[in-house]
Design a protein around this motif. Structure first.
Motif, PDB file in Angstrom:
ATOM      1  N   ARG A 142     -14.387  -5.521   8.339  1.00  0.00           N
ATOM      2  CA  ARG A 142     -14.351  -6.916   8.772  1.00  0.00           C
ATOM      3  C   ARG A 142     -12.933  -7.495   8.671  1.00  0.00           C
ATOM      4  O   ARG A 142     -12.697  -8.616   9.101  1.00  0.00           O
ATOM      5  CB  ARG A 142     -15.360  -7.736   7.966  1.00  0.00           C
ATOM      6  N   GLN A 143     -12.027  -6.748   8.055  1.00  0.00           N
ATOM      7  CA  GLN A 143     -10.605  -7.083   8.123  1.00  0.00           C
ATOM      8  C   GLN A 143      -9.881  -5.813   8.549  1.00  0.00           C
ATOM      9  O   GLN A 143     -10.086  -4.759   7.955  1.00  0.00           O
ATOM     10  CB  GLN A 143     -10.071  -7.557   6.759  1.00  0.00           C
ATOM     11  N   LEU A 185     -14.868  -4.887   3.589  1.00  0.00           N
ATOM     12  CA  LEU A 185     -13.515  -5.193   3.126  1.00  0.00           C
ATOM     13  C   LEU A 185     -13.097  -4.095   2.171  1.00  0.00           C
ATOM     14  O   LEU A 185     -13.921  -3.538   1.452  1.00  0.00           O
ATOM     15  CB  LEU A 185     -13.473  -6.551   2.427  1.00  0.00           C
ATOM     16  N   ALA A 186     -11.808  -3.768   2.154  1.00  0.00           N
ATOM     17  CA  ALA A 186     -11.380  -2.629   1.351  1.00  0.00           C
ATOM     18  C   ALA A 186     -10.007  -2.853   0.752  1.00  0.00           C
ATOM     19  O   ALA A 186      -9.182  -3.575   1.305  1.00  0.00           O
ATOM     20  CB  ALA A 186     -11.361  -1.364   2.205  1.00  0.00           C
ATOM     21  N   ASP A 187      -9.779  -2.239  -0.419  1.00  0.00           N
ATOM     22  CA  ASP A 187      -8.451  -2.202  -1.009  1.00  0.00           C
ATOM     23  C   ASP A 187      -7.696  -1.014  -0.426  1.00  0.00           C
ATOM     24  O   ASP A 187      -8.284   0.000  -0.066  1.00  0.00           O
ATOM     25  CB  ASP A 187      -8.562  -2.017  -2.526  1.00  0.00           C
ATOM     26  N   VAL A 188      -6.382  -1.135  -0.362  1.00  0.00           N
ATOM     27  CA  VAL A 188      -5.544  -0.018   0.064  1.00  0.00           C
ATOM     28  C   VAL A 188      -4.605   0.303  -1.084  1.00  0.00           C
ATOM     29  O   VAL A 188      -3.836  -0.557  -1.524  1.00  0.00           O
ATOM     30  CB  VAL A 188      -4.736  -0.365   1.331  1.00  0.00           C
ATOM     31  N   ALA A 189      -4.677   1.526  -1.595  1.00  0.00           N
ATOM     32  CA  ALA A 189      -3.910   1.871  -2.793  1.00  0.00           C
ATOM     33  C   ALA A 189      -2.561   2.484  -2.426  1.00  0.00           C
ATOM     34  O   ALA A 189      -2.260   2.751  -1.264  1.00  0.00           O
ATOM     35  CB  ALA A 189      -4.714   2.834  -3.661  1.00  0.00           C
ATOM     36  N   ALA A 190      -1.772   2.715  -3.456  1.00  0.00           N
ATOM     37  CA  ALA A 190      -0.339   2.997  -3.355  1.00  0.00           C
ATOM     38  C   ALA A 190       0.087   3.883  -2.179  1.00  0.00           C
ATOM     39  O   ALA A 190       0.763   3.421  -1.257  1.00  0.00           O
ATOM     40  CB  ALA A 190       0.147   3.590  -4.672  1.00  0.00           C
ATOM     41  N   VAL A 226      -0.747   2.555   1.245  1.00  0.00           N
ATOM     42  CA  VAL A 226       0.042   1.390   1.660  1.00  0.00           C
ATOM     43  C   VAL A 226       1.367   1.864   2.239  1.00  0.00           C
ATOM     44  O   VAL A 226       1.802   1.415   3.304  1.00  0.00           O
ATOM     45  CB  VAL A 226       0.321   0.432   0.485  1.00  0.00           C
ATOM     46  N   GLU A 227       2.004   2.811   1.553  1.00  0.00           N
ATOM     47  CA  GLU A 227       3.331   3.242   1.996  1.00  0.00           C
ATOM     48  C   GLU A 227       3.255   4.019   3.316  1.00  0.00           C
ATOM     49  O   GLU A 227       4.105   3.851   4.188  1.00  0.00           O
ATOM     50  CB  GLU A 227       3.994   4.062   0.886  1.00  0.00           C
ATOM     51  N   ARG A 244      -9.831  -8.195 -10.530  1.00  0.00           N
ATOM     52  CA  ARG A 244     -11.059  -7.619  -9.963  1.00  0.00           C
ATOM     53  C   ARG A 244     -10.876  -6.132  -9.681  1.00  0.00           C
ATOM     54  O   ARG A 244     -11.730  -5.294 -10.017  1.00  0.00           O
ATOM     55  CB  ARG A 244     -11.420  -8.379  -8.673  1.00  0.00           C
ATOM     56  N   TYR A 245      -9.736  -5.778  -9.109  1.00  0.00           N
ATOM     57  CA  TYR A 245      -9.464  -4.372  -8.759  1.00  0.00           C
ATOM     58  C   TYR A 245      -9.409  -3.495 -10.004  1.00  0.00           C
ATOM     59  O   TYR A 245      -9.998  -2.404 -10.040  1.00  0.00           O
ATOM     60  CB  TYR A 245      -8.145  -4.293  -7.981  1.00  0.00           C
ATOM     61  N   ASP A 268       4.934  11.260  -5.519  1.00  0.00           N
ATOM     62  CA  ASP A 268       5.636  10.087  -5.027  1.00  0.00           C
ATOM     63  C   ASP A 268       5.766   8.986  -6.074  1.00  0.00           C
ATOM     64  O   ASP A 268       6.085   7.858  -5.758  1.00  0.00           O
ATOM     65  CB  ASP A 268       4.960   9.559  -3.761  1.00  0.00           C
ATOM     66  N   ARG A 311       0.963   3.634   5.649  1.00  0.00           N
ATOM     67  CA  ARG A 311       0.688   2.685   6.720  1.00  0.00           C
ATOM     68  C   ARG A 311       1.919   1.847   7.044  1.00  0.00           C
ATOM     69  O   ARG A 311       2.214   1.560   8.202  1.00  0.00           O
ATOM     70  CB  ARG A 311      -0.489   1.779   6.337  1.00  0.00           C
ATOM     71  N   TYR A 371       6.467  -9.755  19.293  1.00  0.00           N
ATOM     72  CA  TYR A 371       5.551  -8.827  18.660  1.00  0.00           C
ATOM     73  C   TYR A 371       4.996  -9.458  17.395  1.00  0.00           C
ATOM     74  O   TYR A 371       5.589 -10.393  16.838  1.00  0.00           O
ATOM     75  CB  TYR A 371       6.190  -7.464  18.366  1.00  0.00           C
ATOM     76  N   ALA A 412       4.097   0.341  -8.010  1.00  0.00           N
ATOM     77  CA  ALA A 412       3.574   0.940  -6.780  1.00  0.00           C
ATOM     78  C   ALA A 412       2.761  -0.105  -6.020  1.00  0.00           C
ATOM     79  O   ALA A 412       2.174  -1.007  -6.633  1.00  0.00           O
ATOM     80  CB  ALA A 412       2.698   2.147  -7.115  1.00  0.00           C
ATOM     81  N   PRO A 413       2.704   0.008  -4.697  1.00  0.00           N
ATOM     82  CA  PRO A 413       2.035  -1.044  -3.923  1.00  0.00           C
ATOM     83  C   PRO A 413       0.505  -0.980  -3.999  1.00  0.00           C
ATOM     84  O   PRO A 413      -0.074   0.079  -4.188  1.00  0.00           O
ATOM     85  CB  PRO A 413       2.501  -0.774  -2.490  1.00  0.00           C
ATOM     86  N   LEU A 414      -0.108  -2.127  -3.855  1.00  0.00           N
ATOM     87  CA  LEU A 414      -1.560  -2.237  -3.716  1.00  0.00           C
ATOM     88  C   LEU A 414      -1.803  -3.341  -2.696  1.00  0.00           C
ATOM     89  O   LEU A 414      -1.091  -4.348  -2.700  1.00  0.00           O
ATOM     90  CB  LEU A 414      -2.207  -2.621  -5.051  1.00  0.00           C
ATOM     91  N   GLU A 415      -2.760  -3.129  -1.804  1.00  0.00           N
ATOM     92  CA  GLU A 415      -3.108  -4.216  -0.890  1.00  0.00           C
ATOM     93  C   GLU A 415      -4.589  -4.512  -1.020  1.00  0.00           C
ATOM     94  O   GLU A 415      -5.424  -3.659  -0.713  1.00  0.00           O
ATOM     95  CB  GLU A 415      -2.783  -3.837   0.561  1.00  0.00           C
ATOM     96  N   THR A 416      -4.901  -5.702  -1.459  1.00  0.00           N
ATOM     97  CA  THR A 416      -6.293  -6.128  -1.512  1.00  0.00           C
ATOM     98  C   THR A 416      -6.559  -7.004  -0.288  1.00  0.00           C
ATOM     99  O   THR A 416      -5.629  -7.575   0.270  1.00  0.00           O
ATOM    100  CB  THR A 416      -6.571  -6.916  -2.798  1.00  0.00           C
ATOM    101  N   PRO A 417      -7.813  -7.110   0.140  1.00  0.00           N
ATOM    102  CA  PRO A 417      -8.085  -7.921   1.337  1.00  0.00           C
ATOM    103  C   PRO A 417      -7.930  -9.413   1.055  1.00  0.00           C
ATOM    104  O   PRO A 417      -7.897  -9.838  -0.096  1.00  0.00           O
ATOM    105  CB  PRO A 417      -9.534  -7.571   1.677  1.00  0.00           C
TER     106      PRO A 417
END
Lengths: 487, 487
Positions: free
Chosen positions: B126-127, B15-20, B23-24, A93-94, B373, B26, B109, A43-48
């Motif tokens: 900040r991001q 700053l923040a992580d975006v989880a599974a 992410v999908e 870290r996460y 999901d 977005r 774009y 599954a996806p994860l996005e860290t800054p």
């Protein structure tokens, strides 16, 4: 920075822009990789992009200069922050931060840019893209086996043919066992042995033998000092390096002999045996091999390591044929989360070097003309007819065809040059005559480009109409679709 | 950073992580936006995250502290480099650098993160991600009109209903003309007028009137000094601000009166008139309106400016209903490329605030349970049967169904908890009994979760089998597909 001094439009070294066709090509490849990771349950994860420097970790070369190798700066609270240099340190870290809420094992993928503050050079970039998957929280060797199999499936999804790649697996504990048994226990000397093995590709087994022993003088006369192993110490190392074989079982037998009863070595062989069993259970064939010469990341990983290499030949910078080589790598890193929590958390993952894989895919494609990948351009001959031109573009878009009305202020000939520069497949032309007749002109720019290469006589070119045709206004979408389909 | 001191697992502020799932969600939204840009003829460009600070430009607040507002550091050659704070400054650098090779107009774009070094706070990052399109090299107002229409089409593609948004257009030259005619020519006072207008939303027209004049005392007794306009100077400004009307023609008439024969003001009205004509030609309806109260970015742009606002109500931080407001903005910036080359290059573009639009989409969705999901999880009851479990997962994947074999080392009950935590729709279970009978058990975890909410009696729950069923081994893929389809 005086207000009237003009800045120069340029990029810092080691950074690059990626233009239209290349962005789409890379995105298609990334999509194929990520879809494969996802299909396998990740599954996806996005860290800054920015993290605390101390959280990024211990792999920094020099603790006195904490920003060595990374782009770092002091934040407003005076703490060091930095751009991530890989996607694994942020993952650790996460996981350390969110361990309680996460499923175990935690299986995530992430693709994104990473940054290294290195001396830029030709082909050496300071921003590049990685595409990782990892399984955190399971010590089962099935995870390592799955990672090898998934690397293969991902490369195939991206367009690498079966047979054009090999996933090569090693285990650092095996080499440690071989070295321990030979009495090579000092970390510095072990590191020199690693460096020597790493040069196998370039120097061959005899070069490695020299570097394990006294040292080696190259053709230019330069001398590289060796690790100083005695012959009886070097022999098992050389046997280890040469133990690669298409049969995973055969390699296991050789390695078992080499480590004897050294406990670390045996542990390594048992890990590889468990991976072999899991690969068999997954039905993975000879595309995953055991190859003790794989040194990749041995300093970073704690057990199994692997790399995916493309086995077809390419030409090196001197024009000599050589294997394309590694495009992805990974392994088991059981210590990374522990840095934060003190608690051991087993983990294993892999990273695909996106730019290198893309370069490989390009060398494997037949040479073709750049495709006409631009939008259909509706030209503007009569500004009073803008509503009609926009209606044409809107109709094409409704049929899913990329289209734009020409947005500049130039005359038709320049508009057609613009369409060529955009690599438009078709230009739509309508002036007073066409509107009166209820028609539009379609210019097939792909065919036109072919004709213009064939026709050298200017007059013939002027009168050539094969690439242009009139269709009824109501047939616009159908006729454009036909041209796009190559009909 | 002593070797034995454990770093804390945490992120710097803002700053923040975006989880599974996020992410999908977005990514799906971004894909919809970018596909719409592309369909309209724009092509992708990717510039790197890091640029020379002087190339990023003049919009930095403080030249004595060049890193104010941005994350900047000195590169190895002592030059200042920085993380981009938007996607427009890098575009201007790119166009200045490659002008000769690019088609005119150049239509690109780009979506990606940008960074601002600001004081972080709740909801202040900040991001964050921007998603831009721009047309560079055409001064035609058709470009600005297309940008407004495309913003609307993009919002609709992302899931905003027609009627739930409005694109509001203004032209800074009109206000300049109104101010010139009223004798307000000092840049500082003009700026105070802008600030006053910007507060219309919050203070209403009477509050703006006070701020244009002597000043305003709020309920707490605090006094804000005004711009010091006389009544006869403030009146045309207030008439300008209030000139918004659903009819674009009506607004044009009002504005034409207000600017009289001031040349700058007339130029502005003519620009808006040209945009109105182009919008009509494109068949754009009342979703694009002229609204002189839109102040957005007036300091940055050179002519037309616009913003896309979501018109439905949401609750503000104090629980009061208010319009959701702006999620995208843009305008014409004819000076940005000139900074580098000295040559005027007209340009116009827009930027969608991805995170804000995503927040808006979430408020518009019916409250639903988080969807299942995750992947199908094939549990492992018998380690000797790994090959069978892997064969099941492989079959599911071949049918396009996301699936994984459980990779941990825990017993079945924990494996089922893992499947729940992954939000798996189905768990596949097979032990000795199932293998002997040529069957597999399928546990419908969505139905199971529903049943477990309904059933309060423990014994009933134990014997409840509605969510679990046996199917023949060969029916695995078909039966799982059925459950996934909600059959």
């Amino acid at each position: 920075m005086a207000a009237d001094a003009r800045p120069k439009a340029r990029l810092p070294g080691g950074l690059a822009d990626v233009a239209a066709g290349d962005v789409e090509e890379r995105q298609a490849m990334l999509d194929a990789l990520l879809a494969t990771y996802r299909l396998h349950g990740f599954a996806p994860l996005e860290t800054p992009a920015v993290e605390y420097l101390d959280a990024l970790g211990k792999n920094l070369p020099d603790e006195d200069a904490p920003d060595q190798g990374v782009f770092a700066l002091r934040d407003d609270d005076e703490q060091w922050i930095a751009l991530r240099y890989d996607l694994t340190a942020p993952l650790a870290r996460y996981v350390a931060q969110h361990r309680q809420e996460l499923p175990t094992p935690f299986r995530r993928y992430q693709a994104g840019p990473v940054w290294r503050r290195e001396k830029p050079g030709p082909g050496r970039f300071r921003q590049f893209t990685q595409c990782d998957f990892d399984t955190v929280g399971s010590g089962s060797m099935a995870v390592d086996a799955e990672a090898c199999a998934l690397l293969g499936a991902s490369l195939e999804a991206a367009g690498i043919a079966p047979g054009d790649y090999e996933v090569r697996v090693n285990d650092r504990k095996v080499l440690n066992g071989v070295l321990a048994r030979a009495g090579v226990t000092e970390p510095d000397r072990q590191l020199e042995v690693l460096r020597a093995i790493d040069k196998l590709d370039r120097l061959g087994i005899d070069g490695v033998r020299q570097l394990l022993g006294e040292g080696r003088r190259d053709r230019s006369g330069d001398f590289t000092a060796g690790a100083g192993l005695r012959d009886d110490q070097a022999e098992p190392v050389l046997a280890f390096v040469a133990a690669g074989d298409p049969s995973r079982t055969a390699v296991l037998d050789t390695l078992a002999d080499l480590v004897g009863d050294d406990p670390t070595g045996r542990e390594g062989v048992e890990e590889l045996a468990a991976i072999a069993a899991a690969l068999d259970a997954m039905g993975v064939g000879p595309e995953v091999v055991f190859d003790p010469s794989v040194v990749r990341g041995l300093a970073y990983y704690t057990g199994p390591v692997f790399e995916a290499a493309l086995t077809f030949e390419t030409l090196d910078e001197k024009g000599r044929p050589r294997e394309f080589g590694s495009v992805a790598g990974g392994g088991r890193y059981d210590d990374l989360v522990q840095r934060f929590t003190g608690q051991a958390v087993p983990a294993c993952g892999a990273s695909v070097g996106v730019d290198r894989l893309l370069a490989a895919l390009r060398t494997r494609r037949a040479e073709v003309d750049a495709p006409a990948d631009g939008p259909v351009v509706v030209t503007v001959m009569d500004r009073d007819r803008l509503a009609d031109y926009h209606a044409m573009a809107a109709e094409l878009r409704s049929a899913g065809i990329r289209a734009e009305v020409y947005m500049g202020t130039q005359k038709l000939q320049k508009q057609l040059s613009y369409a060529d520069k955009r690599r438009a497949p078709v230009a739509v032309i309508a002036g007073e005559r066409e509107f009166d007749a209820g028609e539009v002109q379609l210019k097939d720019l792909v065919l036109g480009a072919e004709r213009s290469r064939e026709i050298t006589d200017r007059d013939e070119w002027r009168t050539d109409r094969t690439a242009q045709r009139s269709v009824g206004r109501s047939e616009l979408v159908g006729a454009v679709s036909e041209i796009l389909a190559g009909a």
